[in-house]
Design an enzyme around this catalytic site. Sequence first.
Site, PDB file in Angstrom:
ATOM      1  CD  GLU A 197      -0.322   7.042   1.154  1.00  0.00           C
ATOM      2  OE1 GLU A 197      -0.096   5.829   1.019  1.00  0.00           O
ATOM      3  OE2 GLU A 197       0.689   7.911   0.958  1.00  0.00           O
ATOM      4  CB  THR A 226      -0.291 -17.125  -0.440  1.00  0.00           C
ATOM      5  OG1 THR A 226      -0.363 -18.434   0.101  1.00  0.00           O
ATOM      6  CG2 THR A 226       0.941 -16.809  -0.053  1.00  0.00           C
ATOM      7  CG  ASP A 261       6.900   8.243  -0.459  1.00  0.00           C
ATOM      8  OD1 ASP A 261       6.063   7.494   0.067  1.00  0.00           O
ATOM      9  OD2 ASP A 261       6.707   9.573  -0.803  1.00  0.00           O
ATOM     10  CB  VAL A 272      -0.202   5.899  -2.507  1.00  0.00           C
ATOM     11  CG1 VAL A 272      -0.557   7.442  -2.232  1.00  0.00           C
ATOM     12  CG2 VAL A 272      -1.208   4.953  -2.476  1.00  0.00           C
ATOM     13  CG  HIS A 322      -2.319  -0.685   1.122  1.00  0.00           C
ATOM     14  ND1 HIS A 322      -3.414  -0.342   1.016  1.00  0.00           N
ATOM     15  CD2 HIS A 322      -2.372  -2.118   0.885  1.00  0.00           C
ATOM     16  CE1 HIS A 322      -4.323  -1.207   0.885  1.00  0.00           C
ATOM     17  NE2 HIS A 322      -3.553  -2.323   0.609  1.00  0.00           N
ATOM     18  CG  ASP A 351      -4.145 -19.746  -0.113  1.00  0.00           C
ATOM     19  OD1 ASP A 351      -4.779 -20.558  -1.012  1.00  0.00           O
ATOM     20  OD2 ASP A 351      -2.958 -19.997   0.006  1.00  0.00           O
ATOM     21  CB  SER A 385      -2.452 -23.065   1.999  1.00  0.00           C
ATOM     22  OG  SER A 385      -1.067 -22.975   1.809  1.00  0.00           O
ATOM     23  CB  SER A 440       3.670   8.508   1.793  1.00  0.00           C
ATOM     24  OG  SER A 440       3.016   7.618   0.875  1.00  0.00           O
ATOM     25  N   PRO A 456      -5.314  -0.483  -6.304  1.00  0.00           N
ATOM     26  CG  PRO A 456      -4.002  -2.038  -6.852  1.00  0.00           C
ATOM     27  CD  PRO A 456      -3.831  -0.712  -6.110  1.00  0.00           C
TER      28      PRO A 456
END
Length: 323
Positions: free
Chosen positions: A81, A185, A69, A65, A61, A237, A240, A71, A154
């Site tokens: 953020e 996973t 760095d 963005v 994450h 997952d 697993s 942020s 996303p």
Amino acid sequence: MGVLLWLLMVLTSCCEGQFILQVGFYRNTCPEAESIVHGVVRDAVASDPNMAAALLRLHFHDCFVEGCDASILIDVSSQPEKLAFAHQGLRGFEVIQRAKAQLEASCPALVSCADILALAARDAIALTNGPTYQVPTGRRDGFVSNFSLADEMPQVTDSIQILKAKFLNKGLTHKDLVLLSAAHTIGTTACFFMTKRLYNFFPGGVGSDPAINPNFLPRLKARCPQNGDVNARLAIDEGSGTEFDKHILKNIREGFAVLESDARLNDDIFTKSVMDSYFSPLNPIFGPSFEADFVESIVKMGQIGVKTGFLGEVRRVCSRFNS
């Protein structure tokens, strides 16, 4: 000309290695840096096994963005953020700060929070029986953190076309999309992210995602009943959830994906072919290595939009900019 040449030589000498990431960046300035981070992460995962997934997610994450760095760690600006809708549920901030505090005690003002995030993600993967790898370091911490900049993250409800476009915008391929999605996973998700897929998938708010295997759908609904506890959690997952392996790709291929965005990898011929390659009759002896390919993708991701040299700072406290 002589003075300019001398000045160039001095700047190159004093700042060598400051403008590119490199493995062992802190070898001379803070040789214990990576071992300190590893120790903090090991203890955190020992007391909370789900922390491994949390730290891996935190690194992802952050990088999506403003680049890698740190942020995502800021909490003192008016609209940081971390408050963005796309970042809800993130945790592990205190683990990064704990590592930073120890590093400041040993090597003041040398190791960036951005590098700690990358190293912590690497160690989290190894601690869940995933591949071990070297992390190029030398990142600097950024000067900007605003929740409006998280729009390109996303989302679990994104179509495969949108997912591919968002990754491409960060210099990542459809293969990287598959491999970095496979990081699911390990870890869990909340029923909050399942409601639309299970009960409101079609326009008008009806039906379930037809991509869900009919044998799996009743189990998902039992764990996340309609109008039930949206904070209840389930493994991403199935079967697993605590081991870092390619099992999640098998689940996705067979309709046992928990997250909608993971299921969408089956909707595209290119992403589907990447998944299939790890389960061909020739694999693993002659086929591609999931572990090696994952390492290549996460190292690549860890270099998105990095700040180096004078383009960033080394924060003294990860949650706030230096004054």
